[in-house]
Design an enzyme around this catalytic site. Structure first.
Site, PDB file in Angstrom:
ATOM      1  N   SER A 179       0.828  -1.197   0.000  1.00 15.20           N
ATOM      2  CA  SER A 179       0.000   0.000   0.000  1.00 15.20           C
ATOM      3  C   SER A 179       0.870   1.259   0.000  1.00 15.20           C
ATOM      4  CB  SER A 179      -0.957  -0.038   1.194  1.00 15.20           C
ATOM      5  OG  SER A 179      -1.929   0.970   1.097  1.00 15.20           O
ATOM      6  N   ASP A 225      -9.040  -4.569  -5.982  1.00 17.76           N
ATOM      7  CA  ASP A 225      -8.563  -3.516  -5.079  1.00 17.76           C
ATOM      8  C   ASP A 225      -9.452  -2.275  -5.213  1.00 17.76           C
ATOM      9  OD1 ASP A 225      -7.132  -1.630  -3.604  1.00 17.76           O
ATOM     10  OD2 ASP A 225      -5.189  -2.402  -4.253  1.00 17.76           O
ATOM     11  N   HIS A 257      -7.097  -5.288  -1.900  1.00 17.50           N
ATOM     12  CA  HIS A 257      -5.980  -4.438  -1.498  1.00 17.50           C
ATOM     13  C   HIS A 257      -5.168  -5.076  -0.375  1.00 17.50           C
ATOM     14  CE1 HIS A 257      -3.774  -0.700  -0.979  1.00 17.50           C
ATOM     15  NE2 HIS A 257      -4.046  -0.714   0.318  1.00 17.50           N
TER      16      HIS A 257
END
Length: 310
Positions: A179, A225, A257
């Site tokens: 991330s 995601d 994600h």
């Protein structure tokens, strides 16, 4: 043609000669095979060792790179949060020093996350022959640029101050992150071109273009995601990397994600192959990257530059 005796048997003398020839031929063949086997076992191995002093571990197979553990036993040690430049972490490393030094990888977590979210990668990568440093960041809300700086600080600590620094080849380093840690991975690669490999995992960054990157980069996205969608993050990241760069784009199928926060065979398989290929320059792993992997139950899409040149 055998000479027949009155008893209907063959000539004892002729029979012994034929058997002797058979045994001689068999012995010659066995000797030749053994010699060829010895030559194959020793000469290419020596040549490979001469060509690539960084090669570590046995010849890879699909099962070996998909396995939850590699061939090396792993130890770990904690690093205090009082260190300067990042928030501490955990170092995973091959226990044995018999094979010499290893390449190293620093891994950063995502927004609001801790090193524990990436802990599964520590022993999994280390058991394949790397020193792996999963770090905490100074703050859980640090942005990608800061996380990039902290990854580099962690590598500097690892190679200069850590208790395992003598086990590491400081010229063979890489970065990974999830991330915002993935966005930080790109930042670190941009800031330190000497890095040998970068792997952003479902990365997030407001900067979408990375033409400055000179580090072989594997961009990993997830088709489901909704935080850092591939259309606005991973795909632009990959597309903006120089066309001359060794690069690849892996889009996970049926993934979110947060898929990189749990043990994942596809992520591990291609991360190991990428790190081995570019940190260790181990061309034995090229087979898993080129020809490009095809879409499958776990891969929605894979793009890349082949063959690799670094």
């Amino acid at each position: 043609m055998h000479q027949l005796l009155p008893s209907g048997g063959t000539s004892p003398r002729r029979h012994r000669t034929s058997s002797g020839r058979t045994r001689t031929l068999r012995n010659l063949l066995v000797t030749a095979a053994a010699t060829a086997g010895l030559f194959t076992a020793l000469i290419p191995a020596g040549a490979q060792a001469a060509d690539n002093p960084y090669q570590r571990g046995p010849a890879p197979t699909v099962s070996s790179i998909e396995a939850s553990r590699g061939s090396y036993a792993v130890s770990e040690t904690s690093v205090s949060s009082l260190v300067s430049g990042f928030g501490g972490g955990t170092i995973y490393y091959p226990t044995s020093t018999a094979d010499g030094t290893f390449g190293a990888v620093a891994i950063a977590p995502g927004f609001t996350a801790y090193q524990s979210s990436m802990a599964w990668l520590g022993p999994r990568l280390a058991s394949q022959g790397f020193v792996v440093f999963t770090i905490d960041t100074n703050s859980t809300v640090d942005q990608p640029a800061s996380r990039g700086d902290q990854l580099l600080a962690a590598l500097d600590y690892l190679t200069q101050q850590s208790s395992v620094r003598t086990r590491i080849d400081s010229s063979r380093l890489g970065v990974m992150g999830h991330s915002m840690g993935g966005g930080g991975t790109l930042e670190a690669a941009k800031d330190r071109p000497s890095l040998q490999a970068a792997i952003p995992l479902t990365g997030w960054n407001t900067d979408k273009t990375w033409p400055e990157v000179r580090t072989p980069t594997l961009v990993v996205g997830a088709d489901g995601d909704t935080v850092a969608s591939v259309g606005s993050h991973s795909e632009p990241f990959y597309n903006s990397l120089p066309s001359t760069l060794d690069k690849a784009y892996l889009e996970l199928r049926g993934a979110s994600h947060f898929t990189p926060n749990s043990s994942n065979t596809t992520i591990a398989k291609y991360s190991i192959s990428w790190l081995k290929r570019f940190i260790d320059n181990d061309t034995r792993y090229e087979q898993f990257l080129c020809p490009l992997p095809q879409a499958s139950l776990t891969i929605a899409e894979y793009r890349g530059t082949c063959p690799h040149t670094s």
